[in-house]
Design an enzyme around this catalytic site. Structure first.
Site, PDB file in Angstrom:
ATOM      1  N   HIS A 124      43.371  50.448  39.453  1.00 44.79           N
ATOM      2  CA  HIS A 124      43.339  49.785  40.757  1.00 44.79           C
ATOM      3  C   HIS A 124      43.097  50.758  41.904  1.00 44.79           C
ATOM      4  CE1 HIS A 124      45.031  48.125  44.475  1.00 44.79           C
ATOM      5  NE2 HIS A 124      44.588  46.967  44.020  1.00 44.79           N
ATOM      6  N   ASP A 152      40.725  45.639  37.447  1.00 50.27           N
ATOM      7  CA  ASP A 152      40.013  46.455  38.434  1.00 50.27           C
ATOM      8  C   ASP A 152      39.202  47.517  37.704  1.00 50.27           C
ATOM      9  OD1 ASP A 152      41.439  45.331  40.875  1.00 50.27           O
ATOM     10  OD2 ASP A 152      43.128  46.035  39.660  1.00 50.27           O
ATOM     11  N   HIS A 168      46.906  38.586  36.719  1.00 52.74           N
ATOM     12  CA  HIS A 168      46.508  39.651  37.638  1.00 52.74           C
ATOM     13  C   HIS A 168      46.781  41.021  37.022  1.00 52.74           C
ATOM     14  CE1 HIS A 168      47.215  41.733  41.756  1.00 52.74           C
ATOM     15  NE2 HIS A 168      45.915  41.593  41.587  1.00 52.74           N
ATOM     16  N   GLU A 171      36.973  42.892  38.632  1.00 60.67           N
ATOM     17  CA  GLU A 171      36.855  43.248  40.043  1.00 60.67           C
ATOM     18  C   GLU A 171      36.251  44.638  40.147  1.00 60.67           C
ATOM     19  OE1 GLU A 171      40.389  43.335  42.571  1.00 60.67           O
ATOM     20  OE2 GLU A 171      39.185  44.352  44.111  1.00 60.67           O
ATOM     21  N   GLU A 183      42.311  39.039  35.343  1.00 63.56           N
ATOM     22  CA  GLU A 183      41.664  39.860  36.354  1.00 63.56           C
ATOM     23  C   GLU A 183      41.998  41.308  36.069  1.00 63.56           C
ATOM     24  OE1 GLU A 183      41.658  42.010  40.352  1.00 63.56           O
ATOM     25  OE2 GLU A 183      43.211  41.852  38.819  1.00 63.56           O
TER      26      GLU A 183
HETATM   27  O1  G3P Z   1      40.926  40.264  42.478  1.00 67.89           O
HETATM   28  C1  G3P Z   1      42.023  39.764  43.160  1.00 67.89           C
HETATM   29  C2  G3P Z   1      42.956  40.860  43.584  1.00 67.89           C
HETATM   30  O2  G3P Z   1      43.166  41.708  42.504  1.00 67.89           O
HETATM   31  C3  G3P Z   1      42.427  41.637  44.746  1.00 67.89           C
HETATM   32  O3  G3P Z   1      43.344  42.544  45.249  1.00 67.89           O
HETATM   33  O4  G3P Z   1      44.291  44.791  45.516  1.00 67.89           O
HETATM   34  O5  G3P Z   1      45.131  43.305  43.701  1.00 67.89           O
HETATM   35  O6  G3P Z   1      42.866  44.323  43.558  1.00 67.89           O
HETATM   36  P1  G3P Z   1      43.920  43.791  44.465  1.00 67.89           P
HETATM   37 MG    MG Z   2      42.141  43.439  41.696  1.00 66.22          MG
END
Ligand code: G3P
Ligand code: MG
Length: 251
Positions: A60, A47, A18, A113, A45
């Site tokens: 993010h 952002d 993450h 994402e 993952e």
């Molecule tokens: O993509 C999964 C997760 O990253 C979604 O929530 O707020 O961590 O971007 P967030």
């Molecule tokens: Mg995310």
């Protein structure tokens, strides 16, 4: 022994770091992905949003304060301005192009994402999806996801061959499954408390979707989710989970 569900879609990796390496390194920076890789992760993952002048980069939050030494809305700055910021421990904000080059060099899979700045959803989906091929990425090495259907719809319209997934949490629209169908998604990425049992997972698989889930940092919960048929787990715990021998795709 765990059994894997039948799946007609390309397989997602089972373990996905993450924002690179969770909280173990400055999130969404190249050193974070390198740390995740050092722990054996080969899927990440991150952002993605756009600078004011349309450069895709990793961040993010809508604003700069939490993770950089900048101030204000990230989307108000050009890439030249953003590139001067410290995103933690001296690391710069990476462009998507920089991450893609690193991913290609290391054979890494990416869950991008789409995290649009307010009012920028369609442009974000279109620009990112259109950029992928030119960055040397391949459709089996990328999953585009978003909480924002407008961003996924723009990606679908601009470059339909790149796999898409709808992100859902407790605030998801009641008709989220119809939205995901319309967007041609190959997966649902669910906040893990929504994954209530094997029937819930099976219902999504019956609609043709893999189930990925976030952010799973507890080993017992991870094993439960895998036993229920979840295909991929997004985790902060790159130092504790995803141990060698349990990294095979789930389908
Ligand atoms: O993509 C999964 C997760 O990253 C979604 O929530 O707020 O961590 O971007 P967030
Ligand atoms: Mg995310």
């Amino acid at each position: 022994m765990l059994t894997d569900p039948p799946c007609s879609n390309p397989c997602s990796p089972r373990w996905i770091g993450h924002r690179g390496a969770g909280k173990l390194a400055p999130e969404n920076t190249l050193p974070a992905f390198a740390l995740g890789l050092a722990h054996g992760f080969t899927a990440f993952e991150c952002d993605v949003r756009l600078s004011a002048d349309g450069v895709p980069f990793l961040l993010h939050d809508d604003r700069l304060e939490r993770t950089t030494n900048g101030h204000g809305p990230a989307g108000a700055l050009t890439w030249a301005e953003l590139a001067r910021l410290d995103a933690g421990d001296g690391a710069p904000l990476p462009t998507l192009a920089a991450l893609a080059a690193w991913a290609r060099a290391h054979g890494v899979w990416l869950n991008l994402e789409l995290k649009p700045n307010p009012g920028d959803a369609a442009r974000t989906g279109r620009v990112v999806a259109t950029a992928l091929a030119g960055l040397g990425l391949a459709a089996d090495g990328v999953l585009l996801s978003s909480f924002v259907p407008e961003a996924l719809a723009a990606a679908q319209a601009a470059a339909p061959d790149w796999p898409r997934a709808l992100l859902i949490d407790a605030n998801a629209a009641p008709d989220w499954s119809a939205v995901a169908q319309r967007l041609g998604c190959m997966a649902i990425v669910a906040h893990h408390p929504l994954v209530s049992g094997p029937d819930w997972v099976g219902a999504q698989q019956a609609r043709g979707w893999q189930v990925l889930t976030y952010t799973v940092n507890d080993a017992a919960r991870a094993q439960q989710l895998l036993a229920w048929g979840v295909a991929g787990l997004i985790t902060d715990a790159v130092d504790r989970l995803g141990v060698t021998g349990d990294r095979t795709p789930a389908c």
